[in-house]
Design an enzyme around this catalytic site. Structure first.
Site, PDB file in Angstrom:
ATOM      1  CG  HIS A 287      35.437  38.814  35.256  1.00 39.56           C
ATOM      2  ND1 HIS A 287      35.528  40.046  35.851  1.00 39.56           N
ATOM      3  CD2 HIS A 287      35.620  39.024  33.933  1.00 39.56           C
ATOM      4  CE1 HIS A 287      35.759  40.966  34.921  1.00 39.56           C
ATOM      5  NE2 HIS A 287      35.818  40.368  33.754  1.00 39.56           N
TER       6      HIS A 287
ATOM      7  CG  ASP B 105      36.058  40.672  39.191  1.00 42.03           C
ATOM      8  OD1 ASP B 105      36.647  39.587  39.022  1.00 42.03           O
ATOM      9  OD2 ASP B 105      35.565  41.352  38.263  1.00 42.03           O
TER      10      ASP B 105
ATOM     11  CB  SER C 236      38.191  42.111  32.424  1.00 37.78           C
ATOM     12  OG  SER C 236      36.852  42.423  32.220  1.00 37.78           O
TER      13      SER C 236
END
Length: 250
Positions: free
Chosen positions: A63, A105, A198
């Protein structure tokens, strides 16, 4: 219908909250530590974390794929003039990825040239498939993200210790979880990650075992749910195939 309703609620929480995940209640990473950490950037600056697994490959989350251009290595302060900037040549995002709450992910970045290993730059080994994690085991996560929900990303690398959360407890709190995830930090603590982290690694026993993936509603105070990481152990064959040149980039 009840299962569908739960799934829709779960996806709403994810979409409302967490594309681009800082470290909460952590401390400055000691000089000379975590030399595998990478700031993944686009033309606007820091976007996500990442970590070096070979001279020319970085692991981050899928992402984070937002006009990425380069990575920064070597310095805990990514704005330092001594920091090493290397362009990204190609991206390998997992084909099954759709959004963090549905799993997969993970993304590998092929660098345009090899990083100078040894010059304050190191790789981190990946956890083996059979590496066991115990409930409440202490691990660590680091990043350049926000240090509070309403804050801004930081320039200096921050790190915090987090504990592994029982998978069934995590499932009960999130209602639905994708396969191949690890829960650590957040729930019933005041420590964990936030926006801007992230792609950073969850490090246990000196090995990268997870990747910062998602939290809930941009809330970095963690009132009711654990932090969720992509479990690297479920993607080792996929990673090895890319490193061998057996897959085409995006």
């Amino acid at each position: 219908m009840q299962d569908l309703g739960r799934l829709l609620l779960f996806l709403t929480l994810i979409c409302a909250g967490s594309h681009v995940h800082g470290i909460i209640n952590g401390e400055l990473a000691p000089e000379g530590s975590m030399q595998f950490m990478v700031s993944v950037q686009n033309n606007n600056g820091h976007l996500c974390g990442g970590f070096l697994i070979s001279e020319d490959f970085v692991v981050t989350t899928a992402h984070c794929d937002n006009d990425l251009t380069h990575v920064i290595l070597r310095e805990h302060n990514w704005k330092n003039s001594n920091a090493k900037k290397i362009k990204i040549m190609s991206r390998y995002k997992h084909n099954n990825y759709k959004q963090p709450g549905l799993g997969y992910d993970i993304m590998l970045l092929k660098l345009a040239r090899k990083a100078p290993i040894g010059d304050n730059i190191k790789t981190i080994p990946l956890a083996e498939r059979n590496m066991n994690l115990k409930d409440n085991q202490e691990c660590s996560v680091a990043g350049w993200g926000k240090t509070e929900s309403s804050g801004v990303p930081v320039d200096d690398l921050m790190v915090v210790n987090v504990s592994i959360i029982n998978q069934q407890v995590c499932l009960n709190k999130w209602i639905n979880l994708p396969a191949n995830v690890i829960c650590a930090g957040g729930y019933e603590t005041n420590k964990g990650f936030c926006q801007g982290d992230s792609g950073a690694p969850l490090v246990c026993n000196g090995k990268a075992v997870g990747i910062v993936s998602f939290n809930k509603n941009f809330n970095c105070k963690y009132p009711d749910v654990p932090n969720v990481y992509t479990d690297i152990r479920g993607y080792l064959l996929w990673i090895k195939k890319i490193l061998r040149g057996g897959m085409c980039p995006m």
